[in-house]
Design an enzyme around this catalytic site. Structure first.
Site, mmCIF file in Angstrom:
data_model
loop_
_atom_site.group_PDB
_atom_site.id
_atom_site.type_symbol
_atom_site.label_atom_id
_atom_site.label_comp_id
_atom_site.label_asym_id
_atom_site.label_seq_id
_atom_site.Cartn_x
_atom_site.Cartn_y
_atom_site.Cartn_z
ATOM 1 N N TYR A 1 -8.940 103.894 -3.321
ATOM 2 C CA TYR A 1 -10.363 103.866 -3.647
ATOM 3 C C TYR A 1 -11.075 104.954 -2.840
ATOM 4 C CZ TYR A 1 -14.900 101.800 -4.765
ATOM 5 O OH TYR A 1 -16.169 101.584 -5.231
ATOM 6 N N TYR B 1 -16.314 107.953 -11.478
ATOM 7 C CA TYR B 1 -16.533 106.841 -10.565
ATOM 8 C C TYR B 1 -16.707 105.581 -11.388
ATOM 9 C CZ TYR B 1 -18.293 103.958 -6.764
ATOM 10 O OH TYR B 1 -18.450 102.949 -5.837
#
Length: 377
Positions: A280, A330
């Site tokens: 992440y 994103y």
């Protein structure tokens, strides 16, 4: 670990990424859901479990797409929920709450003008009124402070960190759906403006629109679908929420190590067998923190560890092969989970990791999560 909960991913779907005006988060989540259903060879009537995140509600997604689930949950919008969603689905399937569950995420951040903590009315953290007077108004400020500490403690350099942005952009250049595909040089990185010093613009994730969905089912049903199944072999999470408004002194290493141990025990596999890693990357330093916390390198050694092409395609440990949050899109971890599945299926074209059979997905945040995906049970 015999008897650990496992599941088969039998369908994945994503939308286009970028600025997609006129489409709501529900529209984007629904688009991805339709793609995932088609990928799995299923209809909405085959879905009896539903997990949603960042869309308006589970009710809206179910009603719009004709899903009548017997088990349902809606998760908060935070990116850390991508791993939580998979973990939750794993438990629901293992306990017989449902047989086939859809995970749906939609994000209209670019069109909606989201700034993720940097705009008026967008407070960050659980006690934003206490942190705001000191400039801690956004996640970027949080990670900038963590990077400063890492540099002071270990000597991590700007040039070392730039490797993350440059490498992920190289991966994105091979991904036709990536938002940012223009090459990034070291000079480009150095000359990009500071947002919250020492974080440059190229250390920040994108803000874009898009959606992602996954269909998970019980392992015994895996062969009933047209695509090769990918298995969730193990998953774990650990919350570090007390004083979570302040950067953890250990860069989440303690929680990452604990979660990593439990996920690998459930998977009954070894970290040394990993073919690729999905981290992440809301901010580039999180790649360094996660590598250290998971034990891929010792504390303070991540800056050196990622040099020499190690984390690039063709390297020893390819990371974020789609371009990740820094260059592909994103979608708060969700697109990286889809990338793991597509890599294991062999569907990634020029960015394919040869003969990939085991991929780890991990998120370091106030809720640390890890998911192990494999081609074989």
């Amino acid at each position: 670990m015999t008897g650990a909960p496992r599941a088969a991913v039998v369908g994945v779907g994503t939308t286009s990424f970028g600025k997609l005006p006129g489409l709501t988060a529900d529209d984007l989540g629904g688009w991805a859901l339709r793609e995932a259903l088609a990928d799995a060879g299923l209809t909405a009537g085959d879905i009896d479990g539903l997990i949603t995140s960042r869309v308006s509600s589970y009710e809206a997604i179910a009603a719009d797409h004709g899903i009548q689930p017997r088990w349902v949950t809606h998760l908060p919008a935070e990116g850390r929920m991508a791993g939580v969603a998979v973990h939750t689905a794993l438990v629901a399937l293992a306990t017989g709450q449902c047989r086939t569950v859809a995970l749906v995420y939609g994000n209209d951040g670019a069109s909606a003008g989201a700034t993720y903590g940097g705009g008026v009315g967008e407070a960050y953290g659980t006690s934003a009124s206490l942190a705001a007077p000191y400039g801690m108004t956004s996640p970027g400020a949080f990670y900038a402070m963590m990077l400063q500490r890492h540099r002071a403690r270990y000597g991590t350099t700007e040039e070392q960190l730039a490797t993350v942005s440059m490498t992920f952009r190289e991966h994105a250049r091979l991904n036709p759906n990536a938002v940012m595909r223009k090459p990034v040089s070291l000079d480009d990185y150095r000359s990009s403006r500071f947002v919250v010093e020492p974080l440059h613009l190229l250390d920040y994730c994108l803000i874009n629109d898009g959606g992602a969905a996954m269909i998970l089912t019980v392992p015994e049903a895996a062969a009933d679908h047209p695509r090769p199944p990918v298995y969730v072999l193990g998953a774990a999470q650990s919350a570090q929420l007390v004083e979570s408004d302040f950067p953890p002194d250990d860069f989440w290493a303690g929680a990452l190590s604990e979660v990593d141990t439990r996920a690998w025990a459930a998977a009954d596999r070894e970290r040394s067998d990993v073919d690729a890693l999905m981290i992440y990357d809301n901010f580039s330093p999180n790649v360094l923190f996660t590598l250290e916390g998971l034990g891929y390198c010792a504390p303070g050694e991540s800056g050196e560890f990622i040099q020499g092409g190690r984390i690039g395609l063709g390297g020893e440990l390819p990371i974020n092969t789609s371009g990740g949050h820094l260059s592909e899109s994103y979608l708060q971890g969700w697109a990286l989970a889809v990338e793991a599945v597509r890599q294991l299926r062999g569907e990634c074209g020029p960015r394919q990791v040869p003969d990939a059979s085991l991929i780890q997905w991990a998120c370091a945040s106030p809720i640390v999560t890890s998911v192990i995906y494999g081609k074989e049970l």
